[in-house]
Scaffold this active site. Structure first.
Site, PDB file in Angstrom:
ATOM      1  N   THR A 109       1.278 -87.894  -3.885  1.00  0.00           N
ATOM      2  CA  THR A 109       0.749 -86.628  -4.406  1.00  0.00           C
ATOM      3  C   THR A 109       0.084 -85.921  -3.229  1.00  0.00           C
ATOM      4  O   THR A 109      -0.912 -86.425  -2.685  1.00  0.00           O
ATOM      5  CB  THR A 109      -0.293 -86.867  -5.514  1.00  0.00           C
ATOM      6  OG1 THR A 109       0.319 -87.650  -6.540  1.00  0.00           O
ATOM      7  CG2 THR A 109      -0.772 -85.551  -6.103  1.00  0.00           C
ATOM      8  N   LYS A 144      -9.108 -85.682  -6.597  1.00  0.00           N
ATOM      9  CA  LYS A 144      -8.110 -85.345  -5.560  1.00  0.00           C
ATOM     10  C   LYS A 144      -7.104 -84.326  -6.112  1.00  0.00           C
ATOM     11  O   LYS A 144      -6.828 -83.306  -5.475  1.00  0.00           O
ATOM     12  CB  LYS A 144      -7.377 -86.619  -5.118  1.00  0.00           C
ATOM     13  CG  LYS A 144      -6.201 -86.351  -4.198  1.00  0.00           C
ATOM     14  CD  LYS A 144      -5.330 -87.561  -3.904  1.00  0.00           C
ATOM     15  CE  LYS A 144      -4.060 -87.115  -3.186  1.00  0.00           C
ATOM     16  NZ  LYS A 144      -3.122 -88.194  -2.905  1.00  0.00           N
ATOM     17  N   LYS A 164       3.258 -81.392 -10.783  1.00  0.00           N
ATOM     18  CA  LYS A 164       2.265 -82.478 -10.861  1.00  0.00           C
ATOM     19  C   LYS A 164       0.835 -81.918 -10.933  1.00  0.00           C
ATOM     20  O   LYS A 164       0.036 -82.331 -11.776  1.00  0.00           O
ATOM     21  CB  LYS A 164       2.427 -83.386  -9.634  1.00  0.00           C
ATOM     22  CG  LYS A 164       1.302 -84.363  -9.376  1.00  0.00           C
ATOM     23  CD  LYS A 164       1.508 -85.679 -10.062  1.00  0.00           C
ATOM     24  CE  LYS A 164       0.277 -86.571  -9.904  1.00  0.00           C
ATOM     25  NZ  LYS A 164       0.377 -87.804 -10.650  1.00  0.00           N
TER      26      LYS A 164
HETATM   27  P1  NAD Z   1      -3.010 -96.695  -1.678  1.00  0.00           P
HETATM   28  O1  NAD Z   1      -4.168 -96.247  -0.867  1.00  0.00           O
HETATM   29  O2  NAD Z   1      -3.099 -97.966  -2.452  1.00  0.00           O
HETATM   30  O3  NAD Z   1      -1.692 -96.801  -0.747  1.00  0.00           O
HETATM   31  C1  NAD Z   1      -1.419 -96.004   0.368  1.00  0.00           C
HETATM   32  C2  NAD Z   1      -0.861 -96.915   1.451  1.00  0.00           C
HETATM   33  O4  NAD Z   1      -0.459 -96.139   2.562  1.00  0.00           O
HETATM   34  C3  NAD Z   1      -1.881 -97.926   1.969  1.00  0.00           C
HETATM   35  O5  NAD Z   1      -1.377 -99.247   1.811  1.00  0.00           O
HETATM   36  C4  NAD Z   1      -2.064 -97.546   3.446  1.00  0.00           C
HETATM   37  O6  NAD Z   1      -2.285 -98.667   4.291  1.00  0.00           O
HETATM   38  C5  NAD Z   1      -0.731 -96.889   3.730  1.00  0.00           C
HETATM   39  N1  NAD Z   1      -0.757 -95.996   4.876  1.00  0.00           N
HETATM   40  C6  NAD Z   1      -1.727 -95.088   5.247  1.00  0.00           C
HETATM   41  N2  NAD Z   1      -1.364 -94.444   6.356  1.00  0.00           N
HETATM   42  C7  NAD Z   1      -0.148 -94.937   6.718  1.00  0.00           C
HETATM   43  C8  NAD Z   1       0.743 -94.653   7.789  1.00  0.00           C
HETATM   44  N3  NAD Z   1       0.459 -93.740   8.708  1.00  0.00           N
HETATM   45  N4  NAD Z   1       1.904 -95.356   7.850  1.00  0.00           N
HETATM   46  C9  NAD Z   1       2.213 -96.293   6.921  1.00  0.00           C
HETATM   47  N5  NAD Z   1       1.399 -96.602   5.865  1.00  0.00           N
HETATM   48  C10 NAD Z   1       0.238 -95.927   5.785  1.00  0.00           C
HETATM   49  O7  NAD Z   1      -2.653 -95.478  -2.654  1.00  0.00           O
HETATM   50  P2  NAD Z   1      -1.753 -95.505  -3.973  1.00  0.00           P
HETATM   51  O8  NAD Z   1      -2.625 -95.710  -5.155  1.00  0.00           O
HETATM   52  O9  NAD Z   1      -0.576 -96.391  -3.731  1.00  0.00           O
HETATM   53  O10 NAD Z   1      -1.293 -93.974  -4.007  1.00  0.00           O
HETATM   54  C11 NAD Z   1      -0.275 -93.474  -3.148  1.00  0.00           C
HETATM   55  C12 NAD Z   1       0.011 -92.044  -3.547  1.00  0.00           C
HETATM   56  O11 NAD Z   1       0.412 -91.991  -4.909  1.00  0.00           O
HETATM   57  C13 NAD Z   1      -1.187 -91.103  -3.421  1.00  0.00           C
HETATM   58  O12 NAD Z   1      -0.731 -89.871  -2.925  1.00  0.00           O
HETATM   59  C14 NAD Z   1      -1.699 -90.984  -4.863  1.00  0.00           C
HETATM   60  O13 NAD Z   1      -2.362 -89.762  -5.105  1.00  0.00           O
HETATM   61  C15 NAD Z   1      -0.408 -91.076  -5.636  1.00  0.00           C
HETATM   62  N6  NAD Z   1      -0.554 -91.559  -7.020  1.00  0.00           N
HETATM   63  C16 NAD Z   1      -1.325 -92.639  -7.293  1.00  0.00           C
HETATM   64  C17 NAD Z   1      -1.451 -93.082  -8.616  1.00  0.00           C
HETATM   65  C18 NAD Z   1      -2.299 -94.284  -8.954  1.00  0.00           C
HETATM   66  O14 NAD Z   1      -2.556 -94.497 -10.157  1.00  0.00           O
HETATM   67  N7  NAD Z   1      -2.730 -95.077  -7.986  1.00  0.00           N
HETATM   68  C19 NAD Z   1      -0.758 -92.425  -9.644  1.00  0.00           C
HETATM   69  C20 NAD Z   1       0.051 -91.333  -9.323  1.00  0.00           C
HETATM   70  C21 NAD Z   1       0.153 -90.914  -7.999  1.00  0.00           C
END
Ligand code: NAD
Length: 290
Positions: free
Chosen positions: A87, A237, A162
């Site tokens: 997102t 966010k 979204k």
């Molecule tokens: P998270 O923080 O658990 O995962 C993000 C991952 O990206 C981490 O493991 C981090 O180490 C990795 N990362 C950061 N920088 C990086 C880079 N330069 N190269 C490679 N990896 C890198 O977050 P999440 O909960 O998995 O969410 C991910 C996305 O999905 C976000 O944009 C969030 O808004 C969206 N989202 C999350 C949810 C939820 O319920 N968690 C629901 C819908 C959408």
């Protein structure tokens, strides 16, 4: 298909695992060095995308997405697709799509709803923006990771859908919680409040499917001490992204603006961080008008 998967966090790890389980050849990279069942670990983002038919990113925000995209696009094979499921802001989604297309690649922005439960179960909803050819290439993978994919329009349309949805969600949750808190002060029983509103014109997903009052309506995070669910800081966010988009498109969104301010106060000035976004109800419960 050969798939490169970048960002193996709470959402990305189970999504990548489901693609591998379905028989795809998945190579994954995460700066945190995460390992995922069935996914071949790579030591860099470039290594993960080399030779891939589709590259999927699932990253925290638009700045990180832009940086990762600039790094991997030159290493991707011509005709491959870059599918971002994070997102992020609409402007970043469009900038990344432009950069990918200029390099002869297909690009899709495809944020999801359904949370970590949906990511694990493979029941996410994808809202996608991009060309027909790009969507067609990604669709078989959406079918594995999710139960529904809507092609919303050109680049950025997925992110637009979204944040509009989540702006409605944030505003409606606040309205539902403040109405419960008012009903309490008027001496109205919460169950009666639910019975009336859930079958009257005030009904909504937040009242009927995710009721913020414990012990009332279907099971929800309220019945589990407001443990997320969907965390208040993630709602913040998304509300900020909707305000950023409204600024850049010159749209008047007064309710969305107040919702963003209230969640900011709750998460950053009070005790809302780490709580479900429905914990607005106990917040209002404790307050008076002053
Ligand atoms: P998270 O923080 O658990 O995962 C993000 C991952 O990206 C981490 O493991 C981090 O180490 C990795 N990362 C950061 N920088 C990086 C880079 N330069 N190269 C490679 N990896 C890198 O977050 P999440 O909960 O998995 O969410 C991910 C996305 O999905 C976000 O944009 C969030 O808004 C969206 N989202 C999350 C949810 C939820 O319920 N968690 C629901 C819908 C959408």
């Amino acid at each position: 298909m050969k798939i490169g998967f970048i960002g193996l966090g709470n959402m990305g790890a189970p999504m990548a695992a489901n693609l591998a389980k379905a028989g795809h050849d998945v190579t994954g990279f995460d700066t945190a060095g995460v390992s995922v069942d069935g996914v071949t670990p790579a030591t860099s983002a470039v290594e993960a995308v080399t030779g891939a038919d589709v590259v999927i990113t699932m990253l925290p925000n638009g700045a990180i997405l832009r940086a990762v995209a600039s790094e991997v696009i030159p290493a991707m094979s011509a005709g491959a697709a870059l599918v971002d499921c994070s997102t992020v802001d609409v402007d970043s989604a469009r900038a990344v799509a432009d950069e990918a297309e200029a390099a002869g690649l297909l690009a899709v922005d495809a944020p999801v709803s359904g949370g970590t439960g949906g990511a694990t179960a493979g029941t996410l909803t994808f809202m996608a923006g991009g060309s027909d050819a790009a969507f067609a290439k990604a669709e078989p993978l959406f079918d594995i990771m999710g139960q529904k994919a809507v092609h919303c329009g050109a680049a950025g349309a997925g992110q637009a859908a979204k944040i509009c949805n989540n702006m409605i969600l944030g505003v409606t949750m606040i309205a539902t919680c403040e109405a419960f808190a008012l009903a309490d002060k008027l001496g109205l029983d919460r169950q009666k409040m639910f019975d009336v509103v859930s079958t009257s014109s005030g009904y909504s997903w937040t009242m009927n499917a995710y009721c913020p009052a414990p012990g009332v309506g279907p099971q929800s995070p309220a019945d589990n001490g407001y443990k997320p669910g969907f965390a208040a800081e993630l709602m913040l966010k998304d509300l900020r992204l909707s305000q950023q988009a409204a600024e850049s498109a010159d749209a008047d969104t007064p309710m969305g603006k107040v919702a963003a301010e209230l969640y900011a106060q709750f998460v950053e000035g009070e005790d809302g961080k780490g709580m479900d976004f429905s914990a607005m109800l106990p917040r209002f419960e404790k307050r008076g008008r002053g």
